[in-house]
Write a protein that holds these residues in place. Structure first.
Motif, mmCIF file in Angstrom:
data_model
loop_
_atom_site.group_PDB
_atom_site.id
_atom_site.type_symbol
_atom_site.label_atom_id
_atom_site.label_comp_id
_atom_site.label_asym_id
_atom_site.label_seq_id
_atom_site.Cartn_x
_atom_site.Cartn_y
_atom_site.Cartn_z
ATOM 1 N N THR A 109 18.306 -12.209 103.658
ATOM 2 C CA THR A 109 18.098 -13.349 104.567
ATOM 3 C C THR A 109 18.790 -13.199 105.932
ATOM 4 O OG1 THR A 109 17.708 -14.794 102.716
ATOM 5 C CG2 THR A 109 18.443 -15.868 104.728
ATOM 6 N N ASP A 110 19.889 -12.479 105.991
ATOM 7 C CA ASP A 110 20.539 -12.272 107.297
ATOM 8 C C ASP A 110 19.562 -11.657 108.293
ATOM 9 O OD1 ASP A 110 23.136 -13.175 106.414
ATOM 10 O OD2 ASP A 110 23.235 -11.298 105.274
ATOM 11 N N ALA A 111 18.626 -10.826 107.790
ATOM 12 C CA ALA A 111 17.629 -10.207 108.681
ATOM 13 C C ALA A 111 16.698 -11.268 109.267
ATOM 14 C CB ALA A 111 16.825 -9.151 107.931
ATOM 15 N N SER A 112 16.391 -12.311 108.507
ATOM 16 C CA SER A 112 15.536 -13.378 109.055
ATOM 17 C C SER A 112 16.275 -14.126 110.166
ATOM 18 C CB SER A 112 15.118 -14.365 107.958
ATOM 19 O OG SER A 112 14.425 -13.703 106.928
ATOM 20 N N PHE A 113 17.576 -14.362 109.948
ATOM 21 C CA PHE A 113 18.366 -15.026 110.993
ATOM 22 C C PHE A 113 18.450 -14.139 112.238
ATOM 23 C CE2 PHE A 113 19.452 -17.839 107.602
ATOM 24 C CZ PHE A 113 19.762 -19.043 108.218
ATOM 25 N N ALA A 114 18.569 -12.814 112.034
ATOM 26 C CA ALA A 114 18.714 -11.911 113.172
ATOM 27 C C ALA A 114 17.380 -11.706 113.897
ATOM 28 C CB ALA A 114 19.269 -10.576 112.691
ATOM 29 N N TYR A 115 16.317 -11.367 113.139
ATOM 30 C CA TYR A 115 15.033 -11.008 113.773
ATOM 31 C C TYR A 115 14.212 -12.240 114.171
ATOM 32 C CZ TYR A 115 15.528 -6.008 112.870
ATOM 33 O OH TYR A 115 15.949 -4.703 112.889
ATOM 34 N N GLN A 116 13.942 -13.131 113.174
ATOM 35 C CA GLN A 116 13.114 -14.297 113.523
ATOM 36 C C GLN A 116 13.946 -15.299 114.336
ATOM 37 O OE1 GLN A 116 12.639 -12.696 110.342
ATOM 38 N NE2 GLN A 116 10.914 -11.815 111.467
ATOM 39 N N GLY A 117 15.227 -15.466 113.976
ATOM 40 C CA GLY A 117 16.082 -16.418 114.687
ATOM 41 C C GLY A 117 16.540 -15.861 116.038
ATOM 42 N N LYS A 144 5.542 -2.769 113.862
ATOM 43 C CA LYS A 144 5.456 -3.904 114.787
ATOM 44 C C LYS A 144 6.825 -4.268 115.372
ATOM 45 C CE LYS A 144 4.955 -8.286 113.351
ATOM 46 N NZ LYS A 144 4.433 -9.272 112.378
ATOM 47 N N PHE A 145 7.854 -4.273 114.543
ATOM 48 C CA PHE A 145 9.185 -4.665 115.021
ATOM 49 C C PHE A 145 9.776 -3.570 115.906
ATOM 50 C CE2 PHE A 145 8.511 -7.212 111.246
ATOM 51 C CZ PHE A 145 8.832 -8.466 111.726
ATOM 52 N N GLU A 146 9.567 -2.323 115.478
ATOM 53 C CA GLU A 146 10.169 -1.204 116.213
ATOM 54 C C GLU A 146 9.562 -1.036 117.613
ATOM 55 O OE1 GLU A 146 11.307 1.260 112.151
ATOM 56 O OE2 GLU A 146 9.477 1.752 113.240
ATOM 57 N N GLN A 147 8.382 -1.655 117.841
ATOM 58 C CA GLN A 147 7.755 -1.572 119.165
ATOM 59 C C GLN A 147 8.308 -2.609 120.144
ATOM 60 O OE1 GLN A 147 3.540 -1.899 118.433
ATOM 61 N NE2 GLN A 147 3.596 -0.118 117.082
ATOM 62 N N GLU A 148 9.189 -3.489 119.639
ATOM 63 C CA GLU A 148 9.721 -4.540 120.514
ATOM 64 C C GLU A 148 10.580 -3.944 121.639
ATOM 65 O OE1 GLU A 148 9.281 -7.686 120.766
ATOM 66 O OE2 GLU A 148 8.110 -8.109 118.947
ATOM 67 N N LYS A 149 10.794 -4.774 122.666
ATOM 68 C CA LYS A 149 11.544 -4.311 123.839
ATOM 69 C C LYS A 149 13.051 -4.427 123.610
ATOM 70 C CE LYS A 149 8.019 -5.141 127.229
ATOM 71 N NZ LYS A 149 7.003 -5.216 126.161
ATOM 72 N N ALA A 150 13.800 -3.822 124.536
ATOM 73 C CA ALA A 150 15.265 -3.802 124.415
ATOM 74 C C ALA A 150 15.855 -5.208 124.280
ATOM 75 C CB ALA A 150 15.855 -3.086 125.620
ATOM 76 N N GLU A 151 15.288 -6.192 125.024
ATOM 77 C CA GLU A 151 15.861 -7.555 124.963
ATOM 78 C C GLU A 151 15.779 -8.134 123.559
ATOM 79 O OE1 GLU A 151 13.475 -7.547 128.804
ATOM 80 O OE2 GLU A 151 13.905 -6.156 127.201
ATOM 81 N N PHE A 152 14.683 -7.823 122.877
ATOM 82 C CA PHE A 152 14.506 -8.304 121.499
ATOM 83 C C PHE A 152 15.642 -7.776 120.622
ATOM 84 C CE2 PHE A 152 13.011 -7.472 117.184
ATOM 85 C CZ PHE A 152 12.475 -8.693 116.809
ATOM 86 N N PHE A 153 15.937 -6.479 120.746
ATOM 87 C CA PHE A 153 16.973 -5.886 119.891
ATOM 88 C C PHE A 153 18.368 -6.341 120.299
ATOM 89 C CE2 PHE A 153 13.440 -3.033 118.972
ATOM 90 C CZ PHE A 153 13.457 -3.156 117.591
ATOM 91 N N ALA A 154 18.553 -6.609 121.609
ATOM 92 C CA ALA A 154 19.853 -7.132 122.050
ATOM 93 C C ALA A 154 20.085 -8.499 121.403
ATOM 94 C CB ALA A 154 19.880 -7.245 123.572
ATOM 95 N N ALA A 155 19.034 -9.332 121.384
ATOM 96 C CA ALA A 155 19.165 -10.668 120.797
ATOM 97 C C ALA A 155 19.322 -10.575 119.270
ATOM 98 C CB ALA A 155 17.952 -11.513 121.175
ATOM 99 N N THR A 156 18.642 -9.612 118.679
ATOM 100 C CA THR A 156 18.738 -9.443 117.225
ATOM 101 C C THR A 156 20.153 -8.993 116.844
ATOM 102 O OG1 THR A 156 16.407 -8.884 117.128
ATOM 103 C CG2 THR A 156 17.731 -8.191 115.262
ATOM 104 N N ARG A 157 20.663 -8.018 117.598
ATOM 105 C CA ARG A 157 22.023 -7.523 117.315
ATOM 106 C C ARG A 157 23.045 -8.651 117.500
ATOM 107 N NH1 ARG A 157 25.762 -3.500 120.931
ATOM 108 N NH2 ARG A 157 27.313 -3.056 119.330
ATOM 109 N N ALA A 158 22.886 -9.432 118.583
ATOM 110 C CA ALA A 158 23.836 -10.524 118.847
ATOM 111 C C ALA A 158 23.787 -11.550 117.711
ATOM 112 C CB ALA A 158 23.518 -11.178 120.187
ATOM 113 N N ALA A 159 22.580 -11.816 117.197
ATOM 114 C CA ALA A 159 22.458 -12.792 116.100
ATOM 115 C C ALA A 159 23.124 -12.268 114.828
ATOM 116 C CB ALA A 159 20.983 -13.113 115.856
#
Ligand code: TYD
Length: 202
Positions: free
Chosen positions: A96-104, A152-167
């Motif tokens: 579930t932490d992945a849902s908070f990080a990726y979707q959240g 699909k997720f791996e094609q996301e842009k840097a901002e997406f991963f920055a927000a995911t990592r921060a979450a």
């Protein structure tokens, strides 16, 4: 033998968590534990079908989130809960932490919706230990480019991963008792030494 525990592996794509699942499973097996390794989305035959859709089809953010939790519900019922009831250890490549990080974090879904789903799907269960493999974005992206064709997720842009990592890091701050952050810029050998230390405390 003590009762089994539930460990989830987390981190942004390219953080290198998958490399270390076999190491942790081997470490536990060498100490006499029965260990099940599984993954999300997936882990059951229905869950793997949902994974195919989730990783390759475009869909509404809430559809994506609901399907993640639907796959998780099945995974808990068929795999995780029975294994823990038998006293086995469970290692899941994401939970579930992945849902908070990726979707959240990444996709900005209202956290209240995620909290409601978490409460619905597993009100009384949380991992005993969460290993968060943390790396700067540039390192993660460099590693991803070296691998197979991106989903699909791996094609996301840097901002997406920055927000995911921060979450992920916020979630680690919120639940310090179960989270351990592994500096994934280290060599594989040094990460194994960090893992040895963490595992000997649980
Ligand atoms: P991943 O675990 O990285 O597998 P692989 O190493 O085979 O690519 O892929 C799963 C993807 O699903 C990953 O990009 C994160 C995403 N995901 C979510 O967005 N939400 C979730 O709740 C889960 C479990 C995964």
């Amino acid at each position: 033998m003590s009762a089994g525990k539930f460990i989830n592996f987390e981190g942004i794509d390219g953080a290198g968590k998958s490399t270390h699942i076999a190491y942790v499973a081997g470490w536990l097996r060498a100490r006499g534990h029965t260990v099940i390794t599984t993954r999300e989305p997936g882990g059951t035959s229905l869950g793997e079908k949902l994974r195919e859709l989730l990783l390759h089809e475009k869909m509404h953010l809430e559809t994506e989130t609901l399907l993640m939790f639907a796959a998780r519900r099945e995974h808990l019922a068929q795999v995780i809960e029975p294994a823990l009831a038998r006293g086995d250890w469970v290692i899941s490549d994401r939970f579930t932490d992945a849902s908070f990080a990726y979707q959240g974090g990444g996709r900005k879904l209202d956290l209240r919706k995620l909290i409601a789903l978490e409460q619905w799907v597993h009100p009384h269960l949380q991992p005993d230990l969460t290993l968060l493999f943390d790396v700067p974005l540039e390192v993660a992206r460099g590693r991803l480019e070296a691998t197979r064709s991106p989903d699909k997720f791996e094609q996301e842009k840097a901002e997406f991963f920055a927000a995911t990592r921060a979450a992920y890091l916020r979630r680690a701050e919120e639940f310090p008792d179960r989270f351990r952050i592994i500096d994934s810029t280290q060599t594989i050998k040094d990460i194994e030494i960090s893992l040895d230390k963490v595992l000997s405390t649980i």
